[in-house]
Design an enzyme around this catalytic site. Structure first.
Site: not given
Length: 384
Positions: A185, A187-189
């Protein structure tokens, strides 16, 4: 563009490596936009090589990967699944959809992960699996959880949505339990907008995982030339992402180490700057056990009280800084009350969730902005 507008500091700003659009164009020229094309295969091989799992399968979300675990483990109505309440709704939803009951167990005070010492007492004759949620990319105590699972004949599922490139005792998160799930997603790294992956660590589950992912058919075997036609074999759904998503993800995976190192540098800078505030009793910094190698996924602080958190978040908002709280514990939600049950008081879950603030962390966050965030934390906390 890898930096947000100057006048605001968002919580997150997706990092681009610079190759995403070129790979998407290449996928278009290849003439295959549906799933499991050349870029998907590259991503699968990369995930296998870098995790050591038996098979990696891209999904359209980590939620989808979790739903696949429930199908693969034949979770049925009345089964019980042990998990923390301090997690995203997908962890519970995946099993509730099969009629199972989430059994919420308290978290550890230090890592905010499932308290492995409280798991065994929550096991009943209906327990089928333990879900280890690796909060903030810091691993649960997997040795203890695996031992408990072996004694009681349970499966272990790793919800490693936040755990890409993190390790436990040298082993990549998601590759330790029977099954693991990852999120890509935004918002992830490592990101692809939406996206996820299922890591299969038990060879006995590989063939059925492929079937479930491909709408319950043996289509994957057909394309490998192992059968002369594909047919409906089992339950399943359309869990795979399109090839454009895989092309975007491939650009990210190629730079996964570099992305992780940059995030870790920002994390470490926060950690160093906030040490005096922790020493003064103003807040508590994250704790990473010695056997865990985290990935700089998020930086949070624990403030003294819920009131202190509210005051701090309001001040950040006035300065256009996107600091945020995190999960509302599932056991306190309407659906959690309806579908799940608690084991014990969940006192630590309630206490820590009320006090936690996540700070902005993204590649491109400047030293100046970090200093502003830390200064606001210091002045707000002193005044509360």
């Amino acid at each position: 563009m890898n930096t947000p507008p100057v006048k605001s500091t968002p919580f997150n700003f997706p990092h681009m490596t610079g190759k995403e659009l070129a790979y998407i164009a290449e996928a278009q020229l290849n003439g295959q936009l549906a799933g499991d094309g050349p870029f998907t295969k590259r991503c699968h091989e990369w995930l296998k090589d870098n995790s050591g799992c038996v098979q990696a399968l891209l999904t359209h979300s980590c939620t989808a990967a979790l739903e696949m675990t429930a199908l693969l483990l034949d979770i049925r109505a009345g089964d019980e699944i042990i998990m923390p309440s301090y997690t995203f709704v997908s962890t519970a939803n995946a099993f509730v959809l099969r009629g199972a009951v989430p059994v919420f167990v308290d978290i550890r005070e230090d890592t905010l992960n499932l308290d492995e010492e409280k798991v065994e007492a929550a096991i009943t004759s209906r327990t089928r699996a333990i879900v280890a949620v690796h909060y903030a990319g810091v691993a649960c105590n997997m040795d203890r959880l695996l031992m408990i699972a072996r004694i009681h004949g349970l499966f272990v599922v790793e919800d490693a949505a936040q755990g890409m490139m993190a390790r436990y005792c040298g082993r990549p998160l998601g590759s330790i339990g029977d099954l693991g799930t990852l999120s890509f997603h935004e918002t992830k790294n490592i990101v692809s907008g939406e996206g996820g992956a299922l890591l299969v660590n038990d060879s006995k589950l590989v063939q059925r995982a492929e079937i479930i992912r491909e709408k319950g058919t043996d289509r994957s075997r057909f394309f490998r030339g192992q059968v002369d036609k594909y047919t409906w074999q089992d339950v399943g759904s359309s869990f795979l992402p399109g090839e454009l998503i895989a092309a975007f993800l491939w650009a990210q995976l190629e730079e996964a180490r570099n992305i992780t190192d940059k995030r870790l540098a920002i994390w470490q800078r926060y950690h160093a700057m906030l040490e005096p505030l922790e020493a003064a009793g103003i807040l508590r910094r994250p704790i990473v056990p010695a056997d865990c190698t985290h990935n700089g996924h998020l930086y949070y602080v624990l403030l003294p009280t819920a009131r202190a958190r509210l005051t701090t978040l309001n001040k950040f908002k006035r300065h256009s800084i996107g600091a945020v709280f995190h999960y509302v514990p599932l056991h306190s939600s309407p659906a959690g009350i309806r579908y799940g049950r608690c084991h014990g008081s969940l006192e630590t879950t309630n206490l820590q969730s009320d006090r936690l603030v996540r700070l902005p962390l993204f590649i491109g966050l400047t030293d100046e902005r970090q200093e502003q965030i830390v200064n606001l934390l210091a002045t707000t906390s002193h005044a509360t």
